[in-house]
Enzyme design. Structure first.
Site, mmCIF file in Angstrom:
data_model
loop_
_atom_site.group_PDB
_atom_site.id
_atom_site.type_symbol
_atom_site.label_atom_id
_atom_site.label_comp_id
_atom_site.label_asym_id
_atom_site.label_seq_id
_atom_site.Cartn_x
_atom_site.Cartn_y
_atom_site.Cartn_z
ATOM 1 N N ALA A 185 -0.434 15.019 -6.345
ATOM 2 C CA ALA A 185 -1.873 15.147 -6.094
ATOM 3 C C ALA A 185 -2.649 13.943 -6.612
ATOM 4 C CB ALA A 185 -2.406 16.436 -6.726
ATOM 5 N N GLY A 188 -2.125 11.817 -2.376
ATOM 6 C CA GLY A 188 -2.075 13.258 -2.170
ATOM 7 C C GLY A 188 -3.435 13.859 -1.880
ATOM 8 N N ASN A 191 11.374 6.819 -10.255
ATOM 9 C CA ASN A 191 11.095 7.661 -9.097
ATOM 10 C C ASN A 191 12.332 8.364 -8.544
ATOM 11 O OD1 ASN A 191 8.420 7.101 -9.339
ATOM 12 N ND2 ASN A 191 8.325 5.613 -7.684
ATOM 13 N N ASN A 199 7.778 5.071 -3.334
ATOM 14 C CA ASN A 199 8.493 3.790 -3.330
ATOM 15 C C ASN A 199 9.566 3.719 -4.416
ATOM 16 O OD1 ASN A 199 7.386 2.197 -1.190
ATOM 17 N ND2 ASN A 199 5.465 2.092 -2.318
ATOM 18 N N ARG A 206 -1.195 -2.322 9.441
ATOM 19 C CA ARG A 206 -1.683 -3.541 8.787
ATOM 20 C C ARG A 206 -1.536 -4.737 9.722
ATOM 21 N NH1 ARG A 206 1.058 -1.960 2.952
ATOM 22 N NH2 ARG A 206 -0.812 -0.944 2.087
ATOM 23 N N HIS A 261 10.811 -1.229 3.849
ATOM 24 C CA HIS A 261 9.405 -1.318 3.456
ATOM 25 C C HIS A 261 9.320 -2.183 2.204
ATOM 26 C CE1 HIS A 261 5.252 -0.226 3.088
ATOM 27 N NE2 HIS A 261 5.413 0.482 1.990
#
Length: 320
Positions: free
Chosen positions: A11, A15, A96, A121, A152, A176
């Site tokens: 969040a 989020g 992560n 990521n 982009r 990415h």
């Protein structure tokens, strides 16, 4: 008939923006999940209270329990640590990866039939790990990257040519990150390929090369400007575009980090490619032909992602 249920795992800035966009588009009822007590509840209530003015009908709720995402039709994962100035996406790997394990287990237990979009990521490695930890079908787990990178690219091209971005088509292949491959040859303005626009005198090759590099550096440019966070409006909008295509069976052709098994000479690998997203999830990988230079750049990008996946396996033995 019940409205679709959209679970947003994380969040933070992305989020919260996802929740607002999902509500404005009336894609379904939204559950914001975060381990930080009060944050998802507060954002959900704030967005819900905007409903009467924005005139949307959607139930908004916040939670710290994975049980509350039960039966979600779509899960969008943003949980994890964001980049700070000077950091690459790859610097986030160890932290992560642990988050993806927790999230994957939570989704598997409570929303095993959901279409899962990962934004965390380093994207290509994290979506692979999330799929491994969750055990969901490969076509139901993908990563949001190509839509953002292509957006982009399209924005920079529209600025260069002073035309509506609605008339600019462009997409990006590969991982990415710094090795992404913006495909100039397949990008157009009103159907006119960019190389032809150079011949027509609309721009120069040097300017196109600079736009390609700026596209690669697009995320870092925003991180450098914000200083205390990373992009969130464009990533959220890109993920919502993917979720909408799934929920409404639009079968949009969208580039994303998808499971590739046979196409592009790859076997069982997540990387950014053009796909068709519909009610079945990632229903098709679109394989395009590349010239020698494009193939070399794509191979370089694939190898970079393979390195990240190998690093994940080194950190967590269960992934080996």
């Amino acid at each position: 008939m019940a409205r679709p249920k959209i679970a947003l795992i994380g969040a933070g800035q992305i989020g919260g923006t996802l929740a607002h966009l999902a509500a404005l588009k009336e894609l379904g009822d939204v559950v914001l999940f975060d381990i930080a007590e009060g944050i998802p509840e507060g954002k959900a209530l704030d967005i819900a209270e905007s409903g009467p003015s924005a005139k949307f009908d959607a139930r908004m709720s916040g939670t710290q329990s994975y049980a509350d995402i039960a039966g979600a039709d779509v899960c969008i994962v943003t949980a994890g640590v964001a980049r700070k100035p000077g950091m690459s996406r790859d610097d986030l790997l160890g932290i992560n990866l642990k988050v993806m394990k927790s999230v994957g287990e939570g989704i598997a237990a409570h929303a095993p039939n959901a279409f899962v979009i990962c934004i965390t990521n380093p994207l290509d490695a994290m979506v692979w790990a999330l799929r491994e930890f969750s055990g969901l079908p490969h076509e139901k787990v993908c990563g949001m990257a190509g839509v953002l990178d292509s957006a982009r690219f399209r924005h920079f091209l529209a600025d260069e040519f002073d035309v509506s971005m609605k008339d600019v088509t462009a997409f990006v292949l590969g991982g990415h990150g710094d090795t992404m491959v913006p495909l100039v040859r397949y990008s157009t303005v009103a159907g006119i390929p960019l190389p032809d626009l150079v011949k027509m005198g609309w721009t120069t090759q040097d300017k196109l090369d600079a736009i390609v590099q700026r596209t690669r550096d697009g995320g870092a440019e925003i991180v450098g400007l914000l200083k205390t966070g990373s992009a969130f409006y464009a990533p959220a909008t890109s993920a919502i575009e993917m979720a909408e295509s799934y929920l409404k069976d639009q079968k949009r052709v969208l580039p994303c980090a998808a499971y590739v098994d046979g196409a592009y000479g790859l076997k069982g690998f997540y990387v950014g490619v053009p796909t068709v997203i519909g009610a079945g999830g990632v229903e098709r990988v679109v394989e395009i032909s590349m010239n020698k230079d494009e193939q070399a750049m794509f191979d370089n990008s694939v190898n970079a992602v393979k390195g990240l996946v190998a690093a994940c396996k080194g950190i967590d033995d269960s992934l080996s």
